[in-house]
Structure formats: structure tokens, C-alpha cells
Design a protein around this motif. Structure first.
Motif, PDB file in Angstrom:
ATOM      1  N   LEU A 157     -16.223   9.460 -34.098  1.00  0.00           N
ATOM      2  CA  LEU A 157     -15.075   9.369 -33.193  1.00  0.00           C
ATOM      3  C   LEU A 157     -15.387   8.374 -32.087  1.00  0.00           C
ATOM      4  O   LEU A 157     -16.483   8.387 -31.525  1.00  0.00           O
ATOM      5  N   ARG A 197     -13.846   7.235 -28.365  1.00  0.00           N
ATOM      6  CA  ARG A 197     -12.924   7.696 -27.330  1.00  0.00           C
ATOM      7  C   ARG A 197     -12.996   6.764 -26.126  1.00  0.00           C
ATOM      8  O   ARG A 197     -14.082   6.414 -25.671  1.00  0.00           O
ATOM      9  N   GLU A 256      -8.262   8.232 -28.842  1.00  0.00           N
ATOM     10  CA  GLU A 256      -9.351   8.435 -29.792  1.00  0.00           C
ATOM     11  C   GLU A 256      -9.023   7.782 -31.110  1.00  0.00           C
ATOM     12  O   GLU A 256      -7.865   7.769 -31.528  1.00  0.00           O
ATOM     13  N   ARG A 307     -10.587   8.081 -35.036  1.00  0.00           N
ATOM     14  CA  ARG A 307     -11.526   8.800 -35.888  1.00  0.00           C
ATOM     15  C   ARG A 307     -11.875   7.968 -37.102  1.00  0.00           C
ATOM     16  O   ARG A 307     -11.054   7.236 -37.627  1.00  0.00           O
TER      17      ARG A 307
END
Length: 170
Positions: free
Chosen positions: A155, A157, A166, A168
Motif C-alpha cells: 500500500l 499512502r 491510498e 494498493r
């Protein structure tokens, strides 16, 4: 007549197989999906007395006067042969923000959870500036990370004052 028809059929089947590569986990452009907005974490670590300096004398580190940008509007991760480039776009509170940077937030919790976190920070002029329309307050900043930095990362962020975005890994 049969030869062109056979070639056309083979070409059509070959091209239809390209869709599997586009959605494959092996394709580097699919490593990180689209970003999404999440609430910003405003928790502070421990109690700090703002009246006492952290260090005294000549050994004092320069004071960081940057503050988080007001809102993160876009986060994009583009793979490169040596890693990835992380692009973040945010909207400042007022016009004139400068010296934008994505400052890494290195914590044990982030490392354990496979999170690469950044804080999008800017400096504002000392003199008051008008707020102005959103287009004049939009700032984009990018940072390059290597494959070694991305190892074990699930991830990415980027945090501002009001929100975080964010992306992923798929």
C-alpha cells in the motif's frame, strides 16, 4: 480463399488473447490500482511541550516550517524499469504555496504492514495571500522510489490535512 480466412481467424484469436495480459498480475502497469480517498489520521505521538526546544545550542536541527497541504485530490503510481514514480496532486489552503515535497513517514507500524507512507507538505508566504480559485492552488509533486524501496510494499499512502489517498498493489 481458405488461406486468408485461416490467417484472419488465427490473427483474431491471437489478438483476443492480449486482454489476458492487460489484466494479468504479471503486467507492471497493474501493480498498483487506482487511488481512493480515506480520512486523515490526526493522532499525535506523545505529549510535547511546545515551549521547550527539542535541542539547544549549535547542534539544533533546522526547524521545519512546512505544513501538510489541505487536501489530496489525486494519487498516481507509474511503474518504471527501476521502481516507480509516485505522483500526488493536492489543493493548498491559499495561493502562493511553494517548496512542495513528499516527506516519507517511516514508522515500525508502516514497515510491518507493508505501507509506504508520505506526508504532502508545503510552505506558505509569511504575507497573507488571497485564497483564489482551486485551479490556482493546485500543486503536483512526484517522488521516485526504487524496486528495493517497493519490496514488500502492499500500500502507498499520501496524507494531507483533511484526507489521505491510498493506492494498493493488486
Amino acid at each position: 480463399m481458405q488461406k486468408p480466412l485461416t490467417l484472419l481467424l488465427v490473427a483474431a484469436l491471437t489478438l483476443s488473447a492480449c486482454n489476458a495480459w492487460r489484466n494479468s498480475r504479471v503486467n507492471p502497469s497493474n501493480w498498483f490500482g487506482n487511488s481512493r480517498s480515506v480520512p486523515a489520521d490526526t493522532a499525535t505521538a506523545g505529549e510535547v511541550n511546545p515551549l521547550l526546544p527539542a535541542t539547544r545550542g549549535r547542534d539544533a536541527a533546522p526547524v521545519d516550517r512546512s505544513i501538510p497541504i489541505t487536501a489530496i485530490t489525486e494519487l498516481k503510481v507509474e511503474p518504471t524499469p527501476t521502481g516507480a514514480i509516485i505522483y500526488a496532486t493536492g489543493v493548498a489552503n491559499r495561493q502562493g504555496a511553494y517548496a512542495a515535497r513528499l516527506r516519507p513517514e517511516l514508522t515500525e507500524e508502516n514497515a510491518e504492514n507493508g505501507v509506504l507512507a508520505f506526508s504532502f507538505r508545503v510552505l506558505y508566504p509569511r504575507d497573507p495571500t488571497p485564497q483564489g480559485p482551486e485551479q490556482t492552488r493546485r500543486i503536483t509533486e512526484a517522488i521516485s522510489v526504487t524496486n528495493q524501496d517497493l519490496e514488500g510494499i502492499r500500500l502507498i499512502r499520501v496524507t494531507g490535512q483533511q484526507n489521505a489517498r491510498e493506492a494498493r498493489r493488486r
